[in-house]
Design an enzyme around this catalytic site. Structure first.
Site, PDB file in Angstrom:
ATOM      1  N   PHE A  47       0.859  -1.183   0.000  1.00  0.00           N
ATOM      2  CA  PHE A  47       0.000   0.000   0.000  1.00  0.00           C
ATOM      3  C   PHE A  47       0.895   1.233   0.000  1.00  0.00           C
ATOM      4  CE2 PHE A  47      -2.322   3.595   1.567  1.00  0.00           C
ATOM      5  CZ  PHE A  47      -3.469   3.527   0.794  1.00  0.00           C
ATOM      6  N   ASP A  74       9.303   3.032   2.142  1.00  0.00           N
ATOM      7  CA  ASP A  74       8.084   3.790   2.453  1.00  0.00           C
ATOM      8  C   ASP A  74       7.807   3.600   3.937  1.00  0.00           C
ATOM      9  OD1 ASP A  74       5.566   4.757   2.920  1.00  0.00           O
ATOM     10  OD2 ASP A  74       4.644   3.900   1.125  1.00  0.00           O
ATOM     11  N   LYS A 121       2.209  10.908   7.236  1.00  0.00           N
ATOM     12  CA  LYS A 121       1.385  10.638   8.420  1.00  0.00           C
ATOM     13  C   LYS A 121       1.869  11.366   9.684  1.00  0.00           C
ATOM     14  CE  LYS A 121      -1.301   6.827   6.820  1.00  0.00           C
ATOM     15  NZ  LYS A 121      -0.857   5.905   5.786  1.00  0.00           N
TER      16      LYS A 121
HETATM   17  C1  LIG Z   1      -1.033   5.977   4.313  1.00  0.00           C
HETATM   18  C2  LIG Z   1       0.068   5.476   3.494  1.00  0.00           C
HETATM   19  C3  LIG Z   1       0.383   6.060   2.252  1.00  0.00           C
HETATM   20  C4  LIG Z   1      -0.458   7.153   1.635  1.00  0.00           C
HETATM   21  O1  LIG Z   1      -0.548   8.287   2.435  1.00  0.00           O
HETATM   22  P1  LIG Z   1      -1.713   9.364   2.164  1.00  0.00           P
HETATM   23  O2  LIG Z   1      -1.350  10.507   3.053  1.00  0.00           O
HETATM   24  O3  LIG Z   1      -3.006   8.715   2.543  1.00  0.00           O
HETATM   25  O4  LIG Z   1      -1.662   9.708   0.723  1.00  0.00           O
HETATM   26  C5  LIG Z   1       1.483   5.577   1.569  1.00  0.00           C
HETATM   27  N1  LIG Z   1       2.226   4.581   2.062  1.00  0.00           N
HETATM   28  C6  LIG Z   1       1.961   3.989   3.241  1.00  0.00           C
HETATM   29  C7  LIG Z   1       2.846   2.894   3.740  1.00  0.00           C
HETATM   30  C8  LIG Z   1       0.857   4.404   3.995  1.00  0.00           C
HETATM   31  O5  LIG Z   1       0.569   3.795   5.142  1.00  0.00           O
END
Ligand SMILES: *Cc1c(COP(=O)(O)O)cnc(C)c1O
Length: 401
Positions: A141, A226, A255
């Site tokens: 994700f 990420d 986040k």
């Molecule tokens: C939440 C998340 C994203 C996307 O972040 P948004 O601020 O919702 O666009 C990307 N990578 C990971 C691992 C995430 O948990």
């Protein structure tokens, strides 16, 4: 109709149905607790998917935001502002890297990482134009943009949004041999979550991240971590990669970087990588704005103390100790995670993840299910041990364990 029902009916009538929220309407929140429009209090065991690592209404973050609100909130990058240099310097330092490229949301930062890796591939590695390949993992994700869903393996996230962006190859997560086979001379990067959050808090096999590091280094490929959800204290370290002593070439952050106050994201890397940009080649109107920088600077200062990482370690050990006791008793099939972060696979005999989430809500505990049978537990790192134990008691009672 209760005010909760009225509010939900209006939201359903006038908002796109791209989410299926639990039927609670929050009006205020403090620390690990949220209060709904009817005055009921709930323990937040999701923490905005780890955007709220420092809790709701964190005093230090609110004070930083308020002070900055009164001074200047936006300049655009057309001009310098007096919080920008500190933000970039201190974030780079926290990551032991050289340079920062600020954006707003996580998806934008992932897009930035993809663009950066491609540009680095053409300008530095010498990949022939148009051929750059990025290897990713299944069940990933990384966000919701058209390019990012192009390399998702989640049918719901992907269907009907094509045509898809080419240039990605998907390999099984945790399988080093598959990754090695996928990396070729046009490969510019491997993009991975060090722990897969949305997939159900999947921790890769021991040695995997180290293996990825060695492979990418030896093949002149960038390792992009990420850490949008796994980073900034959640797992008991500043970065989840640290659990294997691994330093990637690029961190993607979001986040918790904005403390749940404002959206703040960034790509953080070396001069050799982020140095590829020239003016006009990439940007964002709001990226690196003064309000974002002021809040993120306070987040960085809190992380520098190490106290939140330590809390996540201590409370996380306790959480996982308690959750492990549930495995094999008929209610819970498996538990995974690190620090104050757990994926709990509910045995189908106890209902779906959604059903368990709804029963927990009735007991004033808020969690979120993922992929049918799993619930995710990720309370704010400021939660007290007593509150965590109370939440765990509610879970045991819902599961009849
Ligand atoms: C939440 C998340 C994203 C996307 O972040 P948004 O601020 O919702 O666009 C990307 N990578 C990971 C691992 C995430 O948990």
């Amino acid at each position: 109709m209760s005010s909760t029902e009225r509010s939900i009916a209006a939201a359903e009538a006038h908002s796109a149905h791209n989410y299926h929220p639990l039927p609670v309407v929050v009006a205020s929140a403090e620390g690990a607790w949220m209060t709904d429009v009817e005055g009921r209090r709930y323990l937040d065991m999701l923490a905005g998917y780890s955007a709220l690592n420092f809790g709701h209404g964190n005093r230090r973050l609110l004070d930083a935001a308020k002070a900055q609100l009164e001074r200047v909130t936006l300049t655009s990058r057309a001009f310098h502002h007096d919080r920008f240099a500190d933000f970039c310097t201190q974030l780079a330092e926290l990551c032991a890297m050289d340079m920062v490229l600020p954006m707003n949301t996580g998806a934008e930062a992932v897009e930035t990482a993809v663009k950066t890796a491609r540009k680095w591939g053409y300008k530095v590695k010498g990949v022939p134009d148009g051929r750059a390949k990025i290897v990713v993992a299944d069940n990933n994700f990384h966000g919701r943009t058209t390019t990012i869903v192009s390399f998702s393996t989640d049918a719901e996230a992907r269907a009907d949004f094509g045509p898809y962006t080419p240039g990605f190859e998907i390999v099984p997560y945790g399988d080093l041999a598959a990754l090695e086979a996928a990396v070729d001379e046009d490969t510019v990067a491997v993009l991975l979550e060090p722990i897969q959050g949305e997939a159900g808090v999947l921790v890769p096999p021991p040695g995997y991240l180290q293996g990825v590091r060695e492979l990418t280094r030896s093949r002149n490929v960038l390792f992009i971590a990420d850490e949008i959800q796994s980073g900034l204290g959640r797992t008991g370290r500043t970065f989840a990669c640290e659990h294997e002593g691994v330093v990637p070439d690029m961190y993607v952050l979001g986040k918790a970087l904005g403390g749940g106050v404002v959206p703040v994201s960034a790509v953080v890397s070396s001069r050799a990588v982020l140095g590829v940009y020239a003016p006009g080649e990439h940007g964002s109107t709001f990226g690196g704005n003064p309000l974002a920088c002021a809040v993120a600077l306070e987040v960085i200062a809190m992380l520098r103390s190490g106290e939140f990482q330590q809390r996540a370690t201590e409370l996380g050990d306790h959480l996982h100790g308690e959750l492990r006791l549930l495995v094999g008793g008929g209610a819970v099939d498996a538990v995974r995670g690190r620090g104050l972060w757990a994926g709990v696979d509910i045995n189908p005999s106890r209902g779906s993840g959604r059903a368990v989430s709804e029963q927990l809500m009735a007991r004033r505990v808020l969690v979120k299910d993922t992929h049918g049978a799993t619930i995710r537990i990720a309370p704010p790192l400021v939660i007290s041990k007593e509150d965590l134990d109370w939440g765990l008691t509610q879970l045991r009672e819902v599961l009849g364990a």
